[in-house]
Design a protein around this motif. Structure first.
Motif, short mmCIF file in Angstrom:
data_model
loop_
_atom_site.label_atom_id
_atom_site.label_comp_id
_atom_site.label_asym_id
_atom_site.label_seq_id
_atom_site.Cartn_x
_atom_site.Cartn_y
_atom_site.Cartn_z
N HIS A 168 0.86 -1.18 0.00
CA HIS A 168 0.00 0.00 0.00
C HIS A 168 0.90 1.23 0.00
O HIS A 168 1.77 1.36 0.86
N LEU A 169 0.67 2.14 -0.93
CA LEU A 169 1.42 3.38 -1.02
C LEU A 169 0.66 4.46 -0.26
O LEU A 169 -0.47 4.79 -0.61
N TYR A 170 1.30 5.02 0.77
CA TYR A 170 0.66 6.02 1.63
C TYR A 170 0.97 7.43 1.15
O TYR A 170 1.61 8.22 1.83
N GLY A 171 0.50 7.75 -0.03
CA GLY A 171 0.65 9.07 -0.63
C GLY A 171 0.38 8.97 -2.11
O GLY A 171 0.16 7.88 -2.64
N PRO A 172 0.38 10.10 -2.79
CA PRO A 172 0.14 10.07 -4.23
C PRO A 172 1.28 9.39 -4.98
O PRO A 172 2.43 9.39 -4.52
N LEU A 173 0.95 8.82 -6.10
CA LEU A 173 1.94 8.16 -6.95
C LEU A 173 2.48 9.18 -7.96
O LEU A 173 1.74 9.65 -8.82
N PRO A 174 3.77 9.55 -7.84
CA PRO A 174 4.34 10.46 -8.84
C PRO A 174 4.40 9.77 -10.20
O PRO A 174 4.81 8.61 -10.28
N VAL A 175 4.00 10.46 -11.25
CA VAL A 175 3.99 9.81 -12.56
C VAL A 175 5.38 9.38 -12.99
O VAL A 175 5.52 8.40 -13.72
N ASP A 176 6.42 10.07 -12.50
CA ASP A 176 7.77 9.66 -12.90
C ASP A 176 8.25 8.40 -12.18
O ASP A 176 9.31 7.86 -12.51
N ALA A 177 7.48 7.88 -11.23
CA ALA A 177 7.79 6.60 -10.59
C ALA A 177 7.25 5.43 -11.42
O ALA A 177 7.61 4.28 -11.18
N VAL A 178 6.39 5.74 -12.39
CA VAL A 178 5.83 4.71 -13.26
C VAL A 178 6.79 4.54 -14.44
O VAL A 178 6.96 5.44 -15.25
N VAL A 179 7.42 3.38 -14.48
CA VAL A 179 8.45 3.13 -15.49
C VAL A 179 7.93 2.42 -16.73
O VAL A 179 8.62 2.34 -17.74
N GLU A 180 6.70 1.92 -16.64
CA GLU A 180 6.09 1.24 -17.79
C GLU A 180 4.59 1.21 -17.58
O GLU A 180 4.11 1.10 -16.44
N VAL A 181 3.86 1.31 -18.67
CA VAL A 181 2.40 1.16 -18.66
C VAL A 181 2.07 0.07 -19.66
O VAL A 181 2.40 0.17 -20.84
N ARG A 182 1.46 -0.99 -19.15
CA ARG A 182 1.12 -2.15 -20.00
C ARG A 182 -0.39 -2.27 -20.12
O ARG A 182 -1.10 -2.10 -19.13
N PRO A 183 -0.88 -2.63 -21.30
CA PRO A 183 -2.31 -2.93 -21.38
C PRO A 183 -2.58 -4.20 -20.56
O PRO A 183 -1.77 -5.13 -20.55
N TRP A 184 -3.69 -4.22 -19.83
CA TRP A 184 -4.05 -5.40 -19.05
C TRP A 184 -4.50 -6.49 -20.00
O TRP A 184 -5.32 -6.27 -20.88
N GLN A 185 -3.96 -7.67 -19.82
CA GLN A 185 -4.39 -8.84 -20.57
C GLN A 185 -4.54 -9.99 -19.61
O GLN A 185 -3.60 -10.33 -18.88
N ARG A 186 -5.73 -10.57 -19.61
CA ARG A 186 -5.99 -11.74 -18.78
C ARG A 186 -5.09 -12.87 -19.24
O ARG A 186 -4.90 -13.08 -20.43
N GLU A 187 -4.51 -13.56 -18.29
CA GLU A 187 -3.66 -14.71 -18.62
C GLU A 187 -4.50 -15.81 -19.25
O GLU A 187 -5.66 -16.01 -18.90
N GLU A 188 -3.89 -16.52 -20.17
CA GLU A 188 -4.60 -17.63 -20.81
C GLU A 188 -5.01 -18.65 -19.74
O GLU A 188 -4.22 -18.99 -18.86
N GLY A 189 -6.26 -19.08 -19.79
CA GLY A 189 -6.76 -20.04 -18.84
C GLY A 189 -7.43 -19.41 -17.63
O GLY A 189 -8.04 -20.11 -16.83
N GLU A 190 -7.30 -18.08 -17.46
CA GLU A 190 -7.98 -17.42 -16.35
C GLU A 190 -9.48 -17.36 -16.64
O GLU A 190 -9.87 -17.12 -17.76
N THR A 191 -10.25 -17.54 -15.62
CA THR A 191 -11.70 -17.48 -15.79
C THR A 191 -12.20 -16.05 -15.63
O THR A 191 -11.57 -15.23 -14.99
#
Length: 113
Positions: free
Chosen positions: A89-112
């Motif tokens: 849990h992050l106890y404060g705002p998330l600085p955008v420069d702490a985000v090093v990658e943005v990935r599209p969410w993809q459900r893993e194969e076989g997940e229901t």
């Protein structure tokens, strides 16, 4: 970089945060101000979190990959219930420069849905 933290969110919320320089959503429909922290996950926890929060309604989601070394506010590992698995849990705002990658969410194969 130590093990990355992950946060799953709706892409428009992330895009809005980029313009402000900080992200302040805790979880689906709840802000940092309402919750007191931003819910994060470790890589092995992400699929379960996505299922719990979004279920089959997971279109348009992105995964923020966070470098904990770039955070200025504390991260605490806490269990939802006593003796349960601990989540970061992050106890404060998330600085955008702490985000090093943005990935599209993809459900893993076989997940229901």
């Amino acid at each position: 970089m130590t093990e990355p933290l992950l946060h799953i969110t709706e892409e428009p919320l992330w895009e809005a945060a980029r313009g402000k320089g900080r992200y302040e959503m805790s979880t689906r429909g709840r802000t940092l101000g309402e919750e007191g922290f931003i819910h994060c996950s470790l890589p092995h926890q992400l699929a379960g979190v996505a299922q719990m929060l979004y279920g089959a309604d997971d279109q348009g989601l992105v995964v923020l990959v966070i470098d904990p070394g770039r955070l200025t506010d504390p991260v605490r590992y806490e269990a939802v219930k006593p003796g349960g698995e601990k989540f970061p849990h992050l106890y404060g705002p998330l600085p955008v420069d702490a985000v090093v990658e943005v990935r599209p969410w993809q459900r893993e194969e076989g997940e229901t849905q």
